[in-house]
Design an enzyme around this catalytic site. Sequence first.
Site, PDB file in Angstrom:
ATOM      1  N   HIS A  90     -10.397  -4.027  -3.025  1.00 22.09           N
ATOM      2  CA  HIS A  90      -9.497  -4.736  -2.117  1.00 22.09           C
ATOM      3  C   HIS A  90      -8.668  -3.773  -1.267  1.00 22.09           C
ATOM      4  CE1 HIS A  90     -10.568  -8.337  -4.303  1.00 22.09           C
ATOM      5  NE2 HIS A  90     -10.086  -7.837  -5.435  1.00 22.09           N
ATOM      6  N   HIS A 115      -0.382   1.500  -2.225  1.00 22.63           N
ATOM      7  CA  HIS A 115      -1.667   1.146  -1.643  1.00 22.63           C
ATOM      8  C   HIS A 115      -1.488   0.843  -0.166  1.00 22.63           C
ATOM      9  CE1 HIS A 115       0.137  -2.673  -3.020  1.00 22.63           C
ATOM     10  NE2 HIS A 115      -0.340  -3.125  -1.879  1.00 22.63           N
ATOM     11  N   HIS A 117      -2.868  -1.334   3.541  1.00 23.55           N
ATOM     12  CA  HIS A 117      -3.524  -2.471   4.179  1.00 23.55           C
ATOM     13  C   HIS A 117      -3.829  -2.078   5.623  1.00 23.55           C
ATOM     14  CE1 HIS A 117      -2.469  -5.295   0.881  1.00 23.55           C
ATOM     15  NE2 HIS A 117      -1.381  -4.530   0.775  1.00 23.55           N
ATOM     16  N   GLU A 129       0.635  -6.183   7.187  1.00 26.78           N
ATOM     17  CA  GLU A 129       0.881  -7.513   6.622  1.00 26.78           C
ATOM     18  C   GLU A 129       2.156  -8.109   7.210  1.00 26.78           C
ATOM     19  OE1 GLU A 129      -1.545  -8.197   2.840  1.00 26.78           O
ATOM     20  OE2 GLU A 129       0.259  -7.122   2.196  1.00 26.78           O
ATOM     21  N   HIS A 142       2.415   0.136   0.990  1.00 26.28           N
ATOM     22  CA  HIS A 142       3.287  -0.501   0.004  1.00 26.28           C
ATOM     23  C   HIS A 142       3.464   0.436  -1.192  1.00 26.28           C
ATOM     24  CE1 HIS A 142       2.114  -4.804   1.513  1.00 26.28           C
ATOM     25  NE2 HIS A 142       2.969  -4.186   2.309  1.00 26.28           N
ATOM     26  N   THR A 224       1.374  -9.902  -2.244  1.00 21.63           N
ATOM     27  CA  THR A 224       0.592 -10.397  -1.104  1.00 21.63           C
ATOM     28  C   THR A 224      -0.879 -10.593  -1.458  1.00 21.63           C
ATOM     29  OG1 THR A 224       0.146  -8.149  -0.280  1.00 21.63           O
ATOM     30  CG2 THR A 224       2.149  -9.245   0.514  1.00 21.63           C
ATOM     31  N   THR A 225      -1.214 -10.415  -2.732  1.00 22.25           N
ATOM     32  CA  THR A 225      -2.574 -10.667  -3.219  1.00 22.25           C
ATOM     33  C   THR A 225      -2.478 -11.522  -4.475  1.00 22.25           C
ATOM     34  OG1 THR A 225      -2.560  -8.641  -4.541  1.00 22.25           O
ATOM     35  CG2 THR A 225      -3.460  -8.489  -2.296  1.00 22.25           C
TER      36      THR A 225
END
Length: 380
Positions: A90, A115, A117, A129, A142, A224-225
């Site tokens: 992911h 991590h 995005h 995000e 993040h 957010t996941t």
Amino acid sequence: MEPLDLFIFLMLLCLQWTAAPATKNIDWTYTGLVGQSEWSQYFPDCSGDSQSPVDVVTTQTKYDPSLIPLTPLGYSQHGNAPFTLYNNGHTVVIELPEWMGLRGLPWFFTAVQMHLHWGSGGPSHGGSEHTINGLSADAELHVVHYNSELYPNMSTAMTQRDGLAVLGILIVTGEETNVAFNNILNYLSRIRHADQKVPIPAFDIQSLLPTDLGRYYRYNGSLTTPPCYQSVIWTVFNDRVQISKAQLLKLETLLYSSKAEDEYRILLQDNYRATQPLNHRVIFTSFSAESGKELSSGEVTAIVIGVMCGCVGVAVIIRFIVKTIRSTSSWDVLPSNRPAPMPRMSRPEKANEKKQDMALNSTSEAEKKEEPSPPPQTEP
């Protein structure tokens, strides 16, 4: 217990045992059969009223003077032990040592991992995000922490309302290479497929953050996941971090969400969740609109050029006005006080007038000659 009751009990136990792992290990994605719009069917918290990310509308934020600058602890004390870089299918995850933490919040939070995005269309096509005033950045970092004052570990804390604190760093692209991000990006080729891990040299985590940690937005939100637990105290920094276009291209094209043994390779792209409704929440800001901010060199240059152009424009206008005034006669501008001009006489009239003057002069001389002189006086 009756046989029928026993059968029903065993069936319920079996359903409960099979349902829990299925939900926990569901293979969710950002698009497709278990994409964002279907998350709530498998993870009920994803339909909550305090979800993340959100769009930060700056005119609707509320200034909170109690929000102090955050203080990362141990971010630069990475020691000799390597970090672990991990492709979980992911995103790319960097596991962080437990001595790293964060102060400036109501409790002490211990670092767990960070991590990224990103999108798929390159610069100015989105990928972050969180958005600010409807505008997204090219990527987002993040840094995840758990409340180690109240809870023993990440697993327990993530289910609690005040269990997590996440730093959100918006990333934009420019011409210059961000050397700090190369500590991650240079090793992506070693974890191209899902479930691959690799040790990487430890580095200063704080070098990834904005310089000013005192200007940020704060709100209560969620992961957010999936499972989308609403347990996050979010801090989204106002200042962006810049990477080069080449660095963004690495992030968008090197990783796969598929495993090495899978028949088809699927690029890991567009791994960002759409912004969620704010609902009843208020986004607080650590800085007031009146406080302003330090201007960048580009903004200062633009202001200086604007002022210079304005001064030149004013000088040209003043010069034009002065030149116009000088080119106009003062007799034409002010009321005329000159005496009315005498009418011109023709030359014959002037000649006659001259003759008359000569005649008058001759007569006067003659009269003077004809006057009798007085009789001589005798002496007694």
